[in-house]
Write a protein that holds these residues in place. Structure first.
Motif, PDB file in Angstrom:
ATOM      1  N   GLN A  19     -23.549   5.125 -40.120  1.00  0.00           N
ATOM      2  CA  GLN A  19     -23.928   5.313 -38.721  1.00  0.00           C
ATOM      3  C   GLN A  19     -23.026   6.363 -38.067  1.00  0.00           C
ATOM      4  N   GLU A  20     -21.739   6.301 -38.366  1.00  0.00           N
ATOM      5  CA  GLU A  20     -20.801   7.273 -37.811  1.00  0.00           C
ATOM      6  C   GLU A  20     -21.074   8.672 -38.352  1.00  0.00           C
ATOM      7  N   PHE A  21     -21.483   8.754 -39.606  1.00  0.00           N
ATOM      8  CA  PHE A  21     -21.819  10.051 -40.198  1.00  0.00           C
ATOM      9  C   PHE A  21     -23.019  10.662 -39.477  1.00  0.00           C
ATOM     10  N   LEU A  22     -24.034   9.843 -39.194  1.00  0.00           N
ATOM     11  CA  LEU A  22     -25.184  10.335 -38.428  1.00  0.00           C
ATOM     12  C   LEU A  22     -24.766  10.775 -37.026  1.00  0.00           C
ATOM     13  N   ASP A  23     -23.850  10.050 -36.414  1.00  0.00           N
ATOM     14  CA  ASP A  23     -23.336  10.455 -35.105  1.00  0.00           C
ATOM     15  C   ASP A  23     -22.651  11.817 -35.196  1.00  0.00           C
ATOM     16  N   MET A  24     -21.927  12.045 -36.273  1.00  0.00           N
ATOM     17  CA  MET A  24     -21.255  13.324 -36.475  1.00  0.00           C
ATOM     18  C   MET A  24     -22.278  14.459 -36.617  1.00  0.00           C
ATOM     19  N   VAL A  25     -23.383  14.175 -37.299  1.00  0.00           N
ATOM     20  CA  VAL A  25     -24.463  15.155 -37.451  1.00  0.00           C
ATOM     21  C   VAL A  25     -25.002  15.536 -36.072  1.00  0.00           C
ATOM     22  N   MET A  27     -23.538  15.178 -33.127  1.00  0.00           N
ATOM     23  CA  MET A  27     -22.522  15.865 -32.326  1.00  0.00           C
ATOM     24  C   MET A  27     -22.402  17.333 -32.727  1.00  0.00           C
ATOM     25  N   ALA A  28     -22.450  17.617 -34.008  1.00  0.00           N
ATOM     26  CA  ALA A  28     -22.363  19.011 -34.462  1.00  0.00           C
ATOM     27  C   ALA A  28     -23.513  19.822 -33.881  1.00  0.00           C
ATOM     28  N   ALA A  29     -24.697  19.248 -33.892  1.00  0.00           N
ATOM     29  CA  ALA A  29     -25.862  19.953 -33.343  1.00  0.00           C
ATOM     30  C   ALA A  29     -25.744  20.110 -31.832  1.00  0.00           C
ATOM     31  N   ALA A  30     -25.178  19.123 -31.163  1.00  0.00           N
ATOM     32  CA  ALA A  30     -25.017  19.191 -29.714  1.00  0.00           C
ATOM     33  C   ALA A  30     -24.074  20.317 -29.307  1.00  0.00           C
ATOM     34  N   PHE A  31     -23.201  20.725 -30.215  1.00  0.00           N
ATOM     35  CA  PHE A  31     -22.274  21.822 -29.944  1.00  0.00           C
ATOM     36  C   PHE A  31     -22.787  23.138 -30.523  1.00  0.00           C
ATOM     37  N   ASP A  32     -24.112  23.262 -30.562  1.00  0.00           N
ATOM     38  CA  ASP A  32     -24.782  24.512 -30.935  1.00  0.00           C
ATOM     39  C   ASP A  32     -24.432  25.025 -32.326  1.00  0.00           C
ATOM     40  N   GLN A  33     -24.250  24.129 -33.262  1.00  0.00           N
ATOM     41  CA  GLN A  33     -24.065  24.532 -34.652  1.00  0.00           C
ATOM     42  C   GLN A  33     -25.397  24.353 -35.370  1.00  0.00           C
ATOM     43  N   LYS A  34     -25.664  25.218 -36.326  1.00  0.00           N
ATOM     44  CA  LYS A  34     -26.878  25.056 -37.134  1.00  0.00           C
ATOM     45  C   LYS A  34     -26.606  23.933 -38.137  1.00  0.00           C
ATOM     46  N   VAL A  35     -27.433  22.919 -38.086  1.00  0.00           N
ATOM     47  CA  VAL A  35     -27.245  21.744 -38.933  1.00  0.00           C
ATOM     48  C   VAL A  35     -28.374  21.659 -39.952  1.00  0.00           C
ATOM     49  N   VAL A  36     -27.980  21.487 -41.202  1.00  0.00           N
ATOM     50  CA  VAL A  36     -28.920  21.203 -42.286  1.00  0.00           C
ATOM     51  C   VAL A  36     -28.564  19.807 -42.782  1.00  0.00           C
ATOM     52  N   LEU A  37     -29.557  18.947 -42.861  1.00  0.00           N
ATOM     53  CA  LEU A  37     -29.336  17.558 -43.266  1.00  0.00           C
ATOM     54  C   LEU A  37     -30.102  17.290 -44.549  1.00  0.00           C
ATOM     55  N   LEU A  38     -29.384  16.852 -45.572  1.00  0.00           N
ATOM     56  CA  LEU A  38     -29.974  16.576 -46.882  1.00  0.00           C
ATOM     57  C   LEU A  38     -29.837  15.098 -47.219  1.00  0.00           C
ATOM     58  N   PHE A  39     -30.944  14.514 -47.662  1.00  0.00           N
ATOM     59  CA  PHE A  39     -30.940  13.151 -48.197  1.00  0.00           C
ATOM     60  C   PHE A  39     -31.160  13.250 -49.692  1.00  0.00           C
ATOM     61  N   GLU A  40     -30.280  12.647 -50.463  1.00  0.00           N
ATOM     62  CA  GLU A  40     -30.421  12.648 -51.912  1.00  0.00           C
ATOM     63  C   GLU A  40     -29.894  11.333 -52.460  1.00  0.00           C
ATOM     64  N   GLY A  41     -30.150  11.090 -53.733  1.00  0.00           N
ATOM     65  CA  GLY A  41     -29.691   9.851 -54.348  1.00  0.00           C
ATOM     66  C   GLY A  41     -30.206   8.645 -53.592  1.00  0.00           C
ATOM     67  N   GLU A  42     -29.355   7.649 -53.432  1.00  0.00           N
ATOM     68  CA  GLU A  42     -29.721   6.422 -52.723  1.00  0.00           C
ATOM     69  C   GLU A  42     -30.027   6.688 -51.242  1.00  0.00           C
ATOM     70  N   GLY A  43     -29.539   7.800 -50.719  1.00  0.00           N
ATOM     71  CA  GLY A  43     -29.754   8.147 -49.316  1.00  0.00           C
ATOM     72  C   GLY A  43     -31.206   8.322 -48.935  1.00  0.00           C
ATOM     73  N   VAL A  44     -32.077   8.667 -49.896  1.00  0.00           N
ATOM     74  CA  VAL A  44     -33.499   8.857 -49.566  1.00  0.00           C
ATOM     75  C   VAL A  44     -34.138   7.564 -49.078  1.00  0.00           C
TER      76      VAL A  44
END
Length: 118
Positions: A19-25, A27-44
């Protein structure tokens, strides 16, 4: 603007760190950074439709997933091989994603300024 590549390869359900990792994602986008999010392995498995985490007293991540476009996170990737490994197809996923091969993902990773993994 930097490109930040976030990799989720562990289960998010019932995991405070996830949950904290998603919050970090977000927050990064909120500060105008280009965010690429990948789901792999068990994460899918976090993307599968019709999950009922409330019955297990877990936080539902679907609202966060649905908010990704609001934060201009439009590059949501899933590793094709992971989908196949878990017997999933894109139609079974909660949000729209781009399914890419490991080779194509590696090319995307090479373009990133920073890579974060959970």
């Amino acid at each position: 603007m930097k490109t930040l590549f976030f990799i989720i390869n562990k289960s998010l359900q019932g995991n405070v760190c996830g949950q904290e990792f998603l919050d970090m994602v977000l927050m990064a986008a909120a500060f105008d950074q280009k965010v690429v999010l990948l789901f792999e392995g068990e994460g899918v498995n976090a993307l599968v439709k019709n999950q009922c985490p409330g019955g297990l007293q877990l936080k539902n991540i679907v609202p966060v997933l649905n908010a990704l476009p609001i934060y201009d996170i439009n590059d949501v990737l899933v590793e094709k091989e992971s989908l196949e490994m878990w017997g999933l197809v894109e139609d079974e996923l909660e949000i729209s994603v781009d399914a890419l091969s490991r080779k194509a993902i590696k090319e995307q990773l090479n373009l990133a300024d920073h890579v974060f993994s959970f």
